[in-house]
Design an enzyme around this catalytic site. Structure first.
Site, PDB file in Angstrom:
ATOM      1  N   LEU A  46       0.858  -1.176   0.000  1.00  0.00           N
ATOM      2  CA  LEU A  46       0.000   0.000   0.000  1.00  0.00           C
ATOM      3  C   LEU A  46       0.901   1.236   0.000  1.00  0.00           C
ATOM      4  O   LEU A  46       1.935   1.248   0.677  1.00  0.00           O
ATOM      5  CB  LEU A  46      -0.902   0.031   1.240  1.00  0.00           C
ATOM      6  CG  LEU A  46      -2.154  -0.836   1.241  1.00  0.00           C
ATOM      7  CD1 LEU A  46      -2.831  -0.768   2.612  1.00  0.00           C
ATOM      8  CD2 LEU A  46      -3.134  -0.389   0.155  1.00  0.00           C
ATOM      9  N   ASP A  47       0.514   2.270  -0.749  1.00  0.00           N
ATOM     10  CA  ASP A  47       1.264   3.517  -0.715  1.00  0.00           C
ATOM     11  C   ASP A  47       1.304   4.059   0.718  1.00  0.00           C
ATOM     12  O   ASP A  47       0.387   3.791   1.509  1.00  0.00           O
ATOM     13  CB  ASP A  47       0.612   4.557  -1.624  1.00  0.00           C
ATOM     14  CG  ASP A  47       0.784   4.226  -3.097  1.00  0.00           C
ATOM     15  OD1 ASP A  47       1.729   3.487  -3.427  1.00  0.00           O
ATOM     16  OD2 ASP A  47      -0.032   4.714  -3.914  1.00  0.00           O
ATOM     17  N   PRO A  48       2.331   4.836   1.060  1.00  0.00           N
ATOM     18  CA  PRO A  48       2.443   5.354   2.435  1.00  0.00           C
ATOM     19  C   PRO A  48       1.195   6.074   2.946  1.00  0.00           C
ATOM     20  O   PRO A  48       0.820   5.908   4.111  1.00  0.00           O
ATOM     21  CB  PRO A  48       3.639   6.308   2.340  1.00  0.00           C
ATOM     22  CG  PRO A  48       4.492   5.704   1.278  1.00  0.00           C
ATOM     23  CD  PRO A  48       3.527   5.168   0.257  1.00  0.00           C
ATOM     24  N   ALA A  50      -1.892   5.589   1.924  1.00  0.00           N
ATOM     25  CA  ALA A  50      -3.081   4.735   1.852  1.00  0.00           C
ATOM     26  C   ALA A  50      -3.302   4.027   3.181  1.00  0.00           C
ATOM     27  O   ALA A  50      -2.370   3.829   3.968  1.00  0.00           O
ATOM     28  CB  ALA A  50      -2.915   3.704   0.739  1.00  0.00           C
ATOM     29  N   ARG A 181      -4.028   4.884  -8.342  1.00  0.00           N
ATOM     30  CA  ARG A 181      -3.647   6.239  -8.776  1.00  0.00           C
ATOM     31  C   ARG A 181      -3.756   6.385 -10.297  1.00  0.00           C
ATOM     32  O   ARG A 181      -4.150   7.445 -10.805  1.00  0.00           O
ATOM     33  CB  ARG A 181      -2.217   6.547  -8.329  1.00  0.00           C
ATOM     34  CG  ARG A 181      -2.077   6.795  -6.836  1.00  0.00           C
ATOM     35  CD  ARG A 181      -0.628   7.095  -6.477  1.00  0.00           C
ATOM     36  NE  ARG A 181       0.224   5.928  -6.555  1.00  0.00           N
ATOM     37  CZ  ARG A 181       1.481   5.933  -7.013  1.00  0.00           C
ATOM     38  NH1 ARG A 181       2.004   7.060  -7.464  1.00  0.00           N
ATOM     39  NH2 ARG A 181       2.199   4.824  -7.027  1.00  0.00           N
TER      40      ARG A 181
END
Length: 304
Positions: A46-48, A50, A181
Protein backbone atom coordinates in the site's frame (compact mmCIF):
# COMPACT_ATOMS: atom_id res chain seq x y z
CA UNK A 1 25.91 -24.46 6.91
CA UNK A 2 23.25 -21.76 6.56
CA UNK A 3 22.98 -19.37 9.47
CA UNK A 4 19.73 -19.77 11.41
CA UNK A 5 17.55 -16.68 11.56
CA UNK A 6 16.99 -15.14 14.94
CA UNK A 7 13.50 -15.09 16.40
CA UNK A 8 10.61 -17.42 17.09
CA UNK A 9 9.43 -20.12 14.71
CA UNK A 10 5.91 -18.70 14.59
CA UNK A 11 3.71 -19.00 11.51
CA UNK A 12 0.42 -17.45 10.46
CA UNK A 13 -1.23 -14.29 9.14
CA UNK A 14 -1.94 -10.96 10.80
CA UNK A 15 -4.31 -8.47 9.17
CA UNK A 16 -3.27 -4.89 9.89
CA UNK A 17 -5.42 -1.81 9.35
CA UNK A 18 -2.51 0.23 8.07
CA UNK A 19 -2.59 3.91 9.03
CA UNK A 20 -1.58 6.71 6.70
CA UNK A 21 1.95 8.07 6.85
CA UNK A 22 3.89 4.82 7.08
CA UNK A 23 5.28 2.45 4.47
CA UNK A 24 4.15 -1.15 4.12
CA UNK A 25 7.69 -2.37 4.79
CA UNK A 26 7.83 -0.37 8.02
CA UNK A 27 4.62 -2.09 9.16
CA UNK A 28 6.08 -5.51 8.35
CA UNK A 29 9.27 -4.73 10.28
CA UNK A 30 7.25 -3.61 13.30
CA UNK A 31 5.08 -6.75 13.20
CA UNK A 32 8.12 -8.99 12.91
CA UNK A 33 9.68 -7.27 15.94
CA UNK A 34 6.42 -7.35 17.92
CA UNK A 35 6.10 -11.12 17.45
CA UNK A 36 9.85 -11.73 17.67
CA UNK A 37 9.33 -13.71 14.47
CA UNK A 38 12.18 -15.14 12.42
CA UNK A 39 10.57 -14.20 9.11
CA UNK A 40 7.84 -11.86 7.84
CA UNK A 41 6.49 -10.43 4.60
CA UNK A 42 3.36 -8.80 3.20
CA UNK A 43 0.93 -9.62 0.40
CA UNK A 44 0.63 -6.42 -1.59
CA UNK A 45 2.12 -2.97 -0.99
CA UNK A 46 0.00 0.00 0.00
CA UNK A 47 1.26 3.52 -0.72
CA UNK A 48 2.44 5.35 2.44
CA UNK A 49 -0.65 7.59 2.56
CA UNK A 50 -3.08 4.74 1.85
CA UNK A 51 -4.89 2.93 4.67
CA UNK A 52 -6.62 -0.39 5.20
CA UNK A 53 -5.87 -4.07 4.80
CA UNK A 54 -2.22 -5.05 4.85
CA UNK A 55 -1.92 -8.81 5.26
CA UNK A 56 1.35 -9.71 6.99
CA UNK A 57 2.67 -13.27 6.80
CA UNK A 58 4.90 -14.70 9.52
CA UNK A 59 7.20 -17.70 9.28
CA UNK A 60 5.99 -20.47 6.97
CA UNK A 61 2.99 -18.37 5.93
CA UNK A 62 5.37 -16.33 3.78
CA UNK A 63 5.34 -19.29 1.37
CA UNK A 64 1.65 -18.61 0.70
CA UNK A 65 2.13 -14.89 -0.10
CA UNK A 66 1.96 -15.40 -3.90
CA UNK A 67 -1.57 -16.80 -3.63
CA UNK A 68 -2.81 -13.69 -1.80
CA UNK A 69 -0.91 -11.40 -4.16
CA UNK A 70 -2.76 -13.04 -7.06
CA UNK A 71 -6.17 -12.75 -5.37
CA UNK A 72 -8.75 -10.02 -5.99
CA UNK A 73 -8.58 -6.91 -3.80
CA UNK A 74 -11.07 -4.11 -3.07
CA UNK A 75 -10.37 -0.40 -2.73
CA UNK A 76 -12.52 2.58 -1.81
CA UNK A 77 -10.95 5.80 -3.04
CA UNK A 78 -11.77 9.45 -3.56
CA UNK A 79 -10.71 11.24 -6.73
CA UNK A 80 -9.97 14.96 -6.67
CA UNK A 81 -11.34 16.30 -9.94
CA UNK A 82 -9.88 19.28 -11.73
CA UNK A 83 -6.23 18.67 -10.87
CA UNK A 84 -3.45 16.43 -12.16
CA UNK A 85 -0.30 15.82 -10.12
CA UNK A 86 3.04 14.31 -11.05
CA UNK A 87 2.50 11.46 -8.56
CA UNK A 88 -1.22 10.97 -9.32
CA UNK A 89 -2.00 11.56 -5.62
CA UNK A 90 -1.84 14.41 -3.10
CA UNK A 91 1.86 13.88 -2.39
CA UNK A 92 2.92 15.36 -5.73
CA UNK A 93 3.01 18.74 -7.40
CA UNK A 94 0.02 19.98 -9.38
CA UNK A 95 0.86 19.82 -13.07
CA UNK A 96 -2.46 20.79 -14.70
CA UNK A 97 -5.85 22.18 -13.69
CA UNK A 98 -9.31 22.47 -15.20
CA UNK A 99 -12.52 24.30 -14.30
CA UNK A 100 -14.61 21.59 -15.95
CA UNK A 101 -16.64 19.43 -13.55
CA UNK A 102 -18.48 16.43 -15.03
CA UNK A 103 -21.93 15.44 -13.84
CA UNK A 104 -22.58 12.28 -11.83
CA UNK A 105 -24.08 10.68 -14.92
CA UNK A 106 -21.01 11.54 -17.00
CA UNK A 107 -18.71 10.03 -14.37
CA UNK A 108 -20.76 6.82 -14.18
CA UNK A 109 -20.77 6.52 -17.97
CA UNK A 110 -16.99 6.95 -18.09
CA UNK A 111 -16.35 4.00 -15.75
CA UNK A 112 -17.30 1.24 -18.20
CA UNK A 113 -14.04 1.29 -20.24
CA UNK A 114 -12.09 0.68 -17.02
CA UNK A 115 -13.87 -2.62 -16.27
CA UNK A 116 -12.68 -6.02 -17.48
CA UNK A 117 -9.28 -6.79 -18.97
CA UNK A 118 -7.63 -3.42 -19.53
CA UNK A 119 -4.17 -2.04 -20.20
CA UNK A 120 -2.81 0.39 -17.63
CA UNK A 121 0.29 2.59 -17.62
CA UNK A 122 1.74 2.68 -14.07
CA UNK A 123 2.41 6.10 -12.49
CA UNK A 124 5.78 7.77 -13.02
CA UNK A 125 6.27 7.54 -9.26
CA UNK A 126 5.93 3.77 -8.92
CA UNK A 127 8.08 0.72 -8.16
CA UNK A 128 8.15 -0.38 -11.79
CA UNK A 129 11.70 -1.03 -12.99
CA UNK A 130 13.08 0.95 -15.95
CA UNK A 131 16.45 -0.31 -17.17
CA UNK A 132 17.07 -1.87 -13.77
CA UNK A 133 16.08 1.18 -11.72
CA UNK A 134 12.84 1.98 -9.92
CA UNK A 135 10.68 4.47 -11.76
CA UNK A 136 10.15 6.60 -8.64
CA UNK A 137 13.93 7.03 -8.27
CA UNK A 138 14.27 8.25 -11.83
CA UNK A 139 11.21 10.50 -11.42
CA UNK A 140 12.70 12.10 -8.31
CA UNK A 141 15.79 12.89 -10.36
CA UNK A 142 13.61 14.72 -12.86
CA UNK A 143 13.76 12.15 -15.64
CA UNK A 144 10.75 11.60 -17.88
CA UNK A 145 10.14 7.96 -18.76
CA UNK A 146 8.14 5.90 -21.18
CA UNK A 147 6.47 3.22 -19.05
CA UNK A 148 4.87 0.40 -20.97
CA UNK A 149 1.20 -0.37 -20.37
CA UNK A 150 0.50 -3.51 -18.36
CA UNK A 151 -2.55 -5.79 -18.30
CA UNK A 152 -4.94 -5.45 -15.36
CA UNK A 153 -8.19 -7.23 -14.61
CA UNK A 154 -10.82 -4.95 -13.06
CA UNK A 155 -13.75 -6.96 -11.74
CA UNK A 156 -15.84 -3.89 -10.89
CA UNK A 157 -15.61 -0.10 -10.65
CA UNK A 158 -18.59 1.50 -8.92
CA UNK A 159 -19.70 5.09 -8.28
CA UNK A 160 -20.38 5.42 -4.51
CA UNK A 161 -20.96 9.10 -3.80
CA UNK A 162 -20.23 12.68 -4.83
CA UNK A 163 -19.25 14.56 -1.64
CA UNK A 164 -19.00 17.82 -3.59
CA UNK A 165 -18.34 19.09 -7.10
CA UNK A 166 -14.59 18.54 -6.77
CA UNK A 167 -14.65 14.95 -5.48
CA UNK A 168 -16.09 11.55 -6.34
CA UNK A 169 -15.76 8.36 -4.29
CA UNK A 170 -15.46 5.03 -6.10
CA UNK A 171 -15.02 1.37 -5.22
CA UNK A 172 -12.84 -0.90 -7.33
CA UNK A 173 -12.25 -4.65 -7.18
CA UNK A 174 -9.24 -5.71 -9.23
CA UNK A 175 -6.50 -8.28 -9.69
CA UNK A 176 -2.80 -7.97 -8.97
CA UNK A 177 -0.59 -5.24 -10.31
CA UNK A 178 -3.19 -2.49 -10.43
CA UNK A 179 -2.52 1.15 -9.52
CA UNK A 180 -5.53 2.99 -8.16
CA UNK A 181 -3.65 6.24 -8.78
CA UNK A 182 -3.50 5.39 -12.48
CA UNK A 183 -7.26 4.76 -12.54
CA UNK A 184 -7.85 8.22 -11.04
CA UNK A 185 -5.44 9.81 -13.53
CA UNK A 186 -6.92 8.07 -16.56
CA UNK A 187 -10.51 8.68 -15.47
CA UNK A 188 -9.76 12.38 -15.11
CA UNK A 189 -8.28 12.42 -18.60
CA UNK A 190 -11.27 10.55 -20.02
CA UNK A 191 -13.59 13.11 -18.44
CA UNK A 192 -11.48 16.00 -19.73
CA UNK A 193 -11.01 17.50 -16.28
CA UNK A 194 -7.86 15.78 -14.87
CA UNK A 195 -7.86 13.90 -11.56
CA UNK A 196 -5.75 12.38 -8.82
CA UNK A 197 -6.32 10.24 -5.72
CA UNK A 198 -7.22 12.19 -2.62
CA UNK A 199 -7.85 9.23 -0.27
CA UNK A 200 -7.33 5.49 -0.70
CA UNK A 201 -8.37 2.59 1.51
CA UNK A 202 -8.08 -1.15 0.85
CA UNK A 203 -11.11 -2.85 2.38
CA UNK A 204 -10.26 -6.48 1.63
CA UNK A 205 -7.58 -8.59 0.02
CA UNK A 206 -8.40 -12.19 -0.88
CA UNK A 207 -9.76 -13.80 2.31
CA UNK A 208 -8.64 -10.92 4.56
CA UNK A 209 -11.15 -8.21 5.48
CA UNK A 210 -10.61 -4.92 7.26
CA UNK A 211 -13.27 -5.98 9.79
CA UNK A 212 -10.87 -8.72 10.95
CA UNK A 213 -7.89 -6.40 11.26
CA UNK A 214 -5.99 -5.01 14.23
CA UNK A 215 -4.64 -1.48 14.42
CA UNK A 216 -1.00 -0.55 14.22
CA UNK A 217 -1.34 1.11 17.64
CA UNK A 218 -2.56 -2.20 19.10
CA UNK A 219 0.52 -3.95 17.71
CA UNK A 220 2.80 -1.41 19.36
CA UNK A 221 0.93 -1.52 22.67
CA UNK A 222 0.87 -5.33 22.91
CA UNK A 223 4.23 -6.24 21.41
CA UNK A 224 5.73 -9.53 22.58
CA UNK A 225 2.70 -10.52 24.66
CA UNK A 226 0.26 -13.47 24.46
CA UNK A 227 -2.44 -10.90 23.68
CA UNK A 228 -0.80 -10.28 20.33
CA UNK A 229 -0.37 -13.98 19.53
CA UNK A 230 -4.14 -14.41 19.92
CA UNK A 231 -4.71 -12.30 16.77
CA UNK A 232 -2.64 -14.59 14.55
CA UNK A 233 -4.69 -16.30 11.82
CA UNK A 234 -3.85 -19.78 10.45
CA UNK A 235 -1.41 -20.21 7.58
CA UNK A 236 -3.99 -22.02 5.44
CA UNK A 237 -6.01 -18.82 4.98
CA UNK A 238 -3.37 -17.93 2.42
CA UNK A 239 -4.40 -21.02 0.46
CA UNK A 240 -8.14 -20.28 0.35
CA UNK A 241 -8.26 -20.19 -3.45
CA UNK A 242 -6.66 -23.64 -3.79
CA UNK A 243 -8.47 -26.95 -3.22
CA UNK A 244 -7.39 -29.05 -0.23
CA UNK A 245 -6.46 -32.73 -0.33
CA UNK A 246 -5.73 -35.04 2.62
CA UNK A 247 -2.35 -36.69 2.87
CA UNK A 248 -1.93 -40.18 4.25
CA UNK A 249 0.53 -40.61 7.10
CA UNK A 250 3.15 -42.03 4.75
CA UNK A 251 2.32 -39.40 2.15
CA UNK A 252 2.76 -36.58 4.66
CA UNK A 253 6.16 -37.93 5.68
CA UNK A 254 7.29 -38.03 2.07
CA UNK A 255 5.91 -34.58 1.29
CA UNK A 256 7.72 -33.04 4.25
CA UNK A 257 10.98 -34.23 2.65
CA UNK A 258 10.04 -32.70 -0.70
CA UNK A 259 9.02 -35.97 -2.35
CA UNK A 260 5.71 -36.88 -4.04
CA UNK A 261 3.28 -38.26 -1.46
CA UNK A 262 -0.03 -40.11 -1.53
CA UNK A 263 -3.15 -37.99 -0.97
CA UNK A 264 -6.89 -38.67 -0.81
CA UNK A 265 -9.29 -36.61 -2.91
CA UNK A 266 -12.59 -36.85 -4.74
CA UNK A 267 -12.70 -33.47 -6.50
CA UNK A 268 -9.22 -32.58 -7.71
CA UNK A 269 -8.25 -33.39 -11.29
CA UNK A 270 -4.91 -34.43 -12.75
CA UNK A 271 -2.60 -31.41 -13.06
CA UNK A 272 -4.52 -29.21 -10.61
CA UNK A 273 -2.58 -27.12 -8.11
CA UNK A 274 -3.73 -27.85 -4.56
CA UNK A 275 -2.50 -28.10 -0.99
CA UNK A 276 -2.25 -31.11 1.28
CA UNK A 277 -2.96 -31.34 4.99
CA UNK A 278 -2.40 -34.09 7.53
CA UNK A 279 -4.49 -34.16 10.71
CA UNK A 280 -5.34 -30.49 10.30
CA UNK A 281 -1.80 -29.24 9.61
CA UNK A 282 -0.77 -27.89 6.18
CA UNK A 283 2.01 -30.01 4.70
CA UNK A 284 2.67 -28.84 1.15
CA UNK A 285 1.44 -27.13 -2.01
CA UNK A 286 1.92 -28.85 -5.31
CA UNK A 287 0.44 -30.48 -8.40
CA UNK A 288 -1.94 -33.45 -8.19
CA UNK A 289 -0.97 -36.43 -10.32
CA UNK A 290 -2.68 -39.82 -10.12
CA UNK A 291 -3.15 -40.08 -6.36
CA UNK A 292 -0.03 -38.17 -5.41
CA UNK A 293 0.85 -34.56 -4.69
CA UNK A 294 4.09 -33.42 -6.31
CA UNK A 295 5.22 -30.62 -3.98
CA UNK A 296 6.45 -27.18 -5.02
CA UNK A 297 6.31 -25.68 -1.51
CA UNK A 298 6.74 -27.60 1.74
CA UNK A 299 5.65 -26.27 5.13
CA UNK A 300 7.92 -26.99 8.09
CA UNK A 301 5.24 -26.93 10.76
CA UNK A 302 4.73 -28.95 13.88
CA UNK A 303 1.34 -30.60 14.13
CA UNK A 304 -1.39 -28.80 16.04
Amino acid sequence: MARKRKGRDISGWLVIDKPAGITSNAVVNKVRWAFDANKAGHAGTLDPEATGVLAVALGEATKTVPYITDALKAYVFTVRLGQATNTDDTEGEITATSDLRPTDAEIEAALAPFIGDIMQVPPQFSAVKIDGQRAYKLAREGEEMEIAARPLFVDSLVFLERPDADHVTLEMVCGKGGYVRAIARDLGEALGCYGHVRELRRTWSGPFDVDDSVTFAHIEANARTPELDAHLLPLQLGLTDLPEVRATAEGAARLRHGNPGMVLTSSVEFGDECWASFEGTPVAVGTYRAGELHPTRVFNLTQG
